[in-house]
Design a protein around this motif. Structure first.
Motif, PDB file in Angstrom:
ATOM      1  N   ASN A  17       0.809  -1.220   0.000  1.00 51.00           N
ATOM      2  CA  ASN A  17       0.000   0.000   0.000  1.00 51.00           C
ATOM      3  C   ASN A  17       0.842   1.271   0.000  1.00 51.00           C
ATOM      4  O   ASN A  17       0.345   2.343  -0.334  1.00 51.00           O
ATOM      5  CB  ASN A  17      -0.949   0.026   1.201  1.00 51.00           C
ATOM      6  N   ASP A  74       3.226   2.018  -2.027  1.00 44.44           N
ATOM      7  CA  ASP A  74       3.442   2.443  -3.417  1.00 44.44           C
ATOM      8  C   ASP A  74       2.604   1.540  -4.326  1.00 44.44           C
ATOM      9  O   ASP A  74       3.125   0.679  -5.040  1.00 44.44           O
ATOM     10  CB  ASP A  74       4.921   2.361  -3.782  1.00 44.44           C
ATOM     11  N   PRO A  75       1.291   1.693  -4.287  1.00 46.05           N
ATOM     12  CA  PRO A  75       0.399   0.769  -4.979  1.00 46.05           C
ATOM     13  C   PRO A  75       0.612   0.689  -6.488  1.00 46.05           C
ATOM     14  O   PRO A  75       0.510  -0.396  -7.070  1.00 46.05           O
ATOM     15  CB  PRO A  75      -1.000   1.262  -4.637  1.00 46.05           C
ATOM     16  N   GLU A  76       0.911   1.800  -7.132  1.00 47.28           N
ATOM     17  CA  GLU A  76       1.106   1.758  -8.589  1.00 47.28           C
ATOM     18  C   GLU A  76       2.357   0.959  -8.951  1.00 47.28           C
ATOM     19  O   GLU A  76       2.359   0.217  -9.928  1.00 47.28           O
ATOM     20  CB  GLU A  76       1.179   3.169  -9.174  1.00 47.28           C
ATOM     21  N   TYR A 116       1.347  -2.646  -8.566  1.00 49.28           N
ATOM     22  CA  TYR A 116       0.421  -3.036  -9.636  1.00 49.28           C
ATOM     23  C   TYR A 116       1.216  -3.328 -10.915  1.00 49.28           C
ATOM     24  O   TYR A 116       1.039  -4.374 -11.544  1.00 49.28           O
ATOM     25  CB  TYR A 116      -0.610  -1.927  -9.868  1.00 49.28           C
ATOM     26  N   THR A 176     -12.022  -4.257  -4.750  1.00 53.41           N
ATOM     27  CA  THR A 176     -12.131  -2.811  -4.960  1.00 53.41           C
ATOM     28  C   THR A 176     -12.437  -2.081  -3.658  1.00 53.41           C
ATOM     29  O   THR A 176     -12.390  -0.864  -3.622  1.00 53.41           O
ATOM     30  CB  THR A 176     -13.242  -2.496  -5.985  1.00 53.41           C
ATOM     31  N   TYR A 233      -5.715  -1.575   1.626  1.00 55.52           N
ATOM     32  CA  TYR A 233      -6.359  -1.194   0.376  1.00 55.52           C
ATOM     33  C   TYR A 233      -5.939  -2.164  -0.714  1.00 55.52           C
ATOM     34  O   TYR A 233      -4.776  -2.545  -0.804  1.00 55.52           O
ATOM     35  CB  TYR A 233      -5.996   0.246   0.009  1.00 55.52           C
ATOM     36  N   MET A 254      -5.279  -3.514  -4.683  1.00 49.53           N
ATOM     37  CA  MET A 254      -4.552  -2.920  -5.803  1.00 49.53           C
ATOM     38  C   MET A 254      -5.342  -1.715  -6.316  1.00 49.53           C
ATOM     39  O   MET A 254      -6.562  -1.654  -6.158  1.00 49.53           O
ATOM     40  CB  MET A 254      -4.421  -3.939  -6.945  1.00 49.53           C
ATOM     41  N   PRO A 255      -4.661  -0.756  -6.951  1.00 52.64           N
ATOM     42  CA  PRO A 255      -5.374   0.430  -7.447  1.00 52.64           C
ATOM     43  C   PRO A 255      -6.531   0.073  -8.373  1.00 52.64           C
ATOM     44  O   PRO A 255      -7.541   0.760  -8.424  1.00 52.64           O
ATOM     45  CB  PRO A 255      -4.308   1.214  -8.207  1.00 52.64           C
ATOM     46  N   ARG A 256      -6.373  -1.018  -9.109  1.00 49.29           N
ATOM     47  CA  ARG A 256      -7.413  -1.588  -9.965  1.00 49.29           C
ATOM     48  C   ARG A 256      -7.284  -3.092  -9.839  1.00 49.29           C
ATOM     49  O   ARG A 256      -6.175  -3.604  -9.674  1.00 49.29           O
ATOM     50  CB  ARG A 256      -7.193  -1.199 -11.436  1.00 49.29           C
TER      51      ARG A 256
END
Length: 144
Positions: free
Chosen positions: A24, A26-28, A31, A67, A78, A80-82
């Motif tokens: 979480n 650095d989620p991007e 991902y 989500t 949280y 993944m971002p998507r």
């Protein structure tokens, strides 16, 4: 760097909540990591205890596919971002391990497994926790 420098290296993914909390940060980045190395990530199975195993699989799936925030004793986790694409999830959950080891299970040598359990008991029995001793006894009864 490990993945880049070692093209035959595979990652066994069995994240606990702590790992997800770190993802979480650095989620991007993570991902993109999962997308980039999807062919070399395998869902792990080194879970202990029946309840812990189910909880960790649910956490893993909710983290990779979900989500909604995931309430946890360590704080909110949280996803993944998507959600990861279905084809990436299928590689991680199933296809990568089947590609590496094949679809047909190998024969089991019960005697060898039981002998190994005896060796573990002899070498490490006094170092095991009560749960470890119970698990070892259960395995020995099963494989005998």
């Amino acid at each position: 760097q490990l993945m880049e420098e070692n093209p035959n290296f595979y990652l066994d993914l069995t994240p606990g909540a702590g790992m997800c909390v770190n993802f979480n940060k650095d989620p991007e980045l993570w991902y993109d990591f999962f997308l980039r190395y999807a062919d070399r990530i395998i869902l792990g199975s080194d879970l202990y205890g029946i309840d812990a195993g189910e909880d960790r699989y649910d956490l893993t799936r909710n983290f990779l596919e979900g989500t909604s925030p995931i309430p946890h004793s360590l704080g909110t986790i949280y996803p993944m971002p998507r959600p990861l694409p279905r084809e990436v999830l299928e590689k991680i959950y199933r296809n990568n391990v089947l590609r590496l080891q094949g679809c047909d299970p190998r024969p089991i040598n019960r005697e060898k497994i039981y002998a190994h359990c005896l060796d573990i008991e002899k070498q490490y029995g006094n170092q095991l926790t009560d749960m470890g001793k119970k698990n070892l006894k259960t395995m020995m009864a099963y494989w005998k």
